[in-house]
Motif scaffolding. Structure first.
Motif, PDB file in Angstrom:
ATOM      1  N   SER A 461      46.750  38.850  39.635  1.00  0.00           N
ATOM      2  CA  SER A 461      45.597  38.079  39.135  1.00  0.00           C
ATOM      3  C   SER A 461      44.479  38.984  38.661  1.00  0.00           C
ATOM      4  CB  SER A 461      45.075  37.154  40.237  1.00  0.00           C
ATOM      5  OG  SER A 461      46.064  36.248  40.630  1.00  0.00           O
ATOM      6  N   GLN A 465      43.054  39.055  34.846  1.00  0.00           N
ATOM      7  CA  GLN A 465      41.635  38.744  34.632  1.00  0.00           C
ATOM      8  C   GLN A 465      40.949  39.846  33.835  1.00  0.00           C
ATOM      9  OE1 GLN A 465      39.475  38.137  38.272  1.00  0.00           O
ATOM     10  NE2 GLN A 465      37.535  37.718  37.239  1.00  0.00           N
ATOM     11  N   GLU A 469      39.316  39.392  30.079  1.00  0.00           N
ATOM     12  CA  GLU A 469      37.863  39.488  29.981  1.00  0.00           C
ATOM     13  C   GLU A 469      37.393  40.760  29.278  1.00  0.00           C
ATOM     14  OE1 GLU A 469      36.247  39.072  33.876  1.00  0.00           O
ATOM     15  OE2 GLU A 469      36.814  36.951  34.077  1.00  0.00           O
TER      16      GLU A 469
END
Length: 504
Positions: A461, A465, A469
C-alpha cells in the motif's frame, strides 16, 4: 553474594535462570522439539574423510553429519568390537613440527570411509553447520569428569589453593590406582570429603560400564549415552555452597531434583524449594523482562551511555558509546568511566545472551595507558564468574579488545528468534522510493519481452500510494514510452519490497 537458581517448567519447555543479587546472569532453555545433544555419545560411521581439511564427516543419526577434526582423534585402536579413539597425540608416533609442537598425523592415517567410531557431541549444530564431535570421551559427575580413554589426572584451575589441590590429587590417586582411567577434578570438588569423591568414582565407573555395554550392541547412529536433562544438569554444574536456593515451580521436577540432590549432594538438599505462588516465578524475579531486553540490540548503561551488540555469523561486536553521559571533568575521564561500566555490563551480557566465538569490543578511545590497563583488568575480573572458558587479549592502539568465549550451543537470540520474513534477517528494508524505481524497470523489461494490452502492478500500500501521489508524472511518461496502460493495485499482505507486474 546472594545467588539463586530458578526452574520454570511449562509443557514441552524447561527454563533455568541464575540470579545473582537480584540480577539475571544466565538463562538456559530446553525444548522437547529441539533438545540439545552436547554431551551425548553416539556410535557413528565415517561418511567421508576430508584430507584437505584434516577432518571427517561422521553419520551419528542426526539431521546433518557431524564434523570430526584430526585434533579430536588421538589414535585408532580396536575396542569392544569396533574402532574407537584412545590414547594420546604425539605419543602415537606423530612427528613434531618446526615449532616443537606435536604435529597431527594425517586424517587418512586415523580414519577411513565407512569405519565405525564412537564419538561425543562437543558443540551442537549451529546455523548451517552440523554438530562438532570428538573421539575423546568424557562423562561428568558432580565433582569429577571421567576420561575413560586417558590416564591423566587434572585439577580445575579455579581451585587455587595449593594445599587443596594436593589433597584432592592424593585422594583420587589413592582411590584409583596406577592403571586407572583419567579424571578431571571439577571446581565443585573443592572442600568435598573423601566419601563424596569415592561416591562419584563409583558412580562414574557404573556409568562407563553401561556405556560399554551399549556400544557393544548398538547400531550405527544410535545414542549410547545421554546427558542429563536441563534441571538436573543445572544442579550438577551450577549448585555450590554459596547457592542459597533452588526454586522450582513444578512438583514433578521438584521431586526429581530432591531425589538427585539427596543422592549426590545431600548436604544441599534443604535448599531445594517448591514454588507454589500464583504469580509466575520468572515474573516474580523480573526474569521475563530481562530476557526480552536481552533480545534488544542496544543495552543502556546507568551513566547514560549504552552498548550496541551486533551478532554475525563470524563474530560478535560490542560498541561502547557515551550517549548522554557528560558528568566527568573532561573527555578522557568520561571515556574511562564509561568504559569501566561498559566492561562490567558487557561481561554480563555475554553470559546472559550466551554469546560465543570471537568477540570484539570497541571501547571509547583513551589516551592514558593506565586507563587502558584498568579497563582491560576490569573486563577480565568481570568475566571471572563466567562458567564458559574465556580468553581476553591486549587492547589495540585503536581501543579494540579481542576475546574468545567457548560456544557449545546457539545464542539466546537464535534459540528464541528466527530471521525476519520481511527483511530476511538483514535488519533493513528498501525504501518505498527504491521499490518504485524497481517497479518501473520491471515494467520496461516485461513490455520488451512479452506482448500485452495493459499491465497491472500489485505492490504494498505504501509503495502504491507513493507512486500515485509523487510519481504520477513518471507513470504518465512510462505509459507514453511503453504505449501501454498501467494500473496499480495495493495489496495489504505484501511487504514493502514485494511486488508483481501482471500482463493483461
Amino acid at each position: 553474594m546472594s545467588e539463586e537458581i530458578l526452574v520454570n517448567v511449562t509443557p514441552r519447555e524447561t527454563r533455568v535462570a541464575v540470579v545473582e543479587n537480584g540480577m539475571l546472569q544466565e538463562v538456559h532453555l530446553e525444548r522437547a522439539s529441539r533438545r540439545g545433544n552436547v554431551g551425548n555419545i553416539y556410535k557413528g560411521r565415517v561418511a567421508r574423510v576430508m584430507p584437505g581439511m584434516q577432518a571427517a564427516f561422521v553419520d551419528i543419526g542426526l539431521e546433518r553429519t557431524a564434523f570430526l577434526h584430526a585434533a579430536d582423534i588421538a589414535r585408532v585402536a580396536q575396542a569392544d568390537g569396533i574402532e574407537a579413539a584412545t590414547g594420546g597425540g604425539a605419543a602415537n608416533g606423530a612427528t613434531a613440527n618446526e615449532h616443537g609442537h606435536a604435529a597431527l598425523p594425517s586424517i587418512c592415517e586415523l580414519l577411513r570411509d565407512g569405519q565405525d567410531i564412537v564419538v561425543q557431541v562437543i558443540k551442537d549444530a549451529i546455523g548451517s553447520k552440523g554438530a562438532r564431535v570428538s573421539a575423546h570421551l568424557s562423562i561428568p559427575s558432580r565433582c569429577l569428569v571421567l576420561l575413560p580413554q586417558a590416564h591423566t589426572l587434572g585439577i580445575s584451575a579455579r581451585i587455587e589453593d595449593e594445599d587443596e589441590r594436593t589433597r584432592l590429587r592424593e585422594i583420587i590417586a589413592r582411590r584409583t590406582g596406577e592403571n586407572a582411567p583419567g579424571y578431571i577434578v571439577r571446581t565443585n570438588a573443592e572442600g568435598a570429603n573423601e566419601d563424596a569423591l569415592a561416591f562419584d568414582l563409583a558412580y562414574l565407573g557404573k556409568v562407563w560400564r553401561v556405556v560399554q555395554e551399549n556400544i557393544a550392541r548398538a547400531q550405527v547412529g544410535e545414542r549410547v549415552y545421554e546427558e542429563l536433562s536441563l534441571p538436573l544438569r543445572a544442579l550438577r554444574d551450577l549448585m555450590h555452597e554459596d547457592m542459597e536456593k533452588v526454586r522450582v515451580d513444578s512438583r514433578e521436577t521438584f521431586d526429581k531434583l530432591v531425589k538427585f540432590v539427596t543422592k549426590f549432594m545431600p548436604e544441599l538438599a534443604g535448599r531445594i524449594e517448591h514454588y507454589t505462588g500464583e504469580r509466575p516465578i520468572f515474573d516474580l524475579f523480573g526474569v521475563e523482562d530481562e530476557i526480552q531486553r536481552a533480545l534488544d540490540k542496544n543495552v543502556p548503561l546507568k551513566s547514560g551511555g549504552y552498548l550496541v551488540i551486533d551478532q554475525t555469523e563470524a563474530m560478535t561486536t560490542i560498541d561502547v558509546n557515551t550517549g548522554g553521559f557528560l558528568g566527568a571533568r573532561n573527555l578522557e575521564d568520561t571515556a574511562f568511566r564509561t568504559n569501566l561500566e561498559a566492561a562490567q555490563a558487557a561481561a554480563r551480557q555475554l553470559r546472559l545472551r550466551n554469546l560465543g566465538g570471537i568477540i570484539i569490543f570497541d571501547f571509547i578511545d583513551m589516551g592514558d595507558p593506565e586507563h587502558r590497563r584498568q579497563v582491560l583488568r576490569h573486563l577480565e575480573k568481570s568475566l571471572a564468574g563466567d562458567y564458559a572458558k574465556t580468553t581476553v587479549y591486549a587492547m589495540s592502539p585503536l581501543g579494540l579488545v579481542e576475546m574468545t568465549r567457548k560456544r557449545t550451543t546457539e545464542s539466546l537470540a537464535r534459540q528464541l528468534c528466527e530471521p525476519c520474513p520481511t527483511c530476511s534477517g538483514r535488519g533493513v528494508l528498501k525504501t518505498a522510493e527504491t521499490v518504485t524505481y524497481e517497479i518501473f524497470r520491471e515494467i520496461t523489461r516485461a513490455v520488451r519481452q512479452f506482448e500485452a494490452n495493459q499491465l497491472l502492478v500489485l505492490a504494498a500500500s505504501r509503495v502504491v500510494q507513493r507512486i500515485l501521489e509523487e510519481e504520477s508524472t513518471a507513470v504518465a511518461e512510462l505509459e507514453q514510452f511503453t504505449r501501454k496502460s498501467i494500473r496499480f493495485q495495493p495489496e495489504e499482505h505484501y511487504n514493502q519490497e514485494q511486488f508483481d507486474v501482471v500482463l493483461l
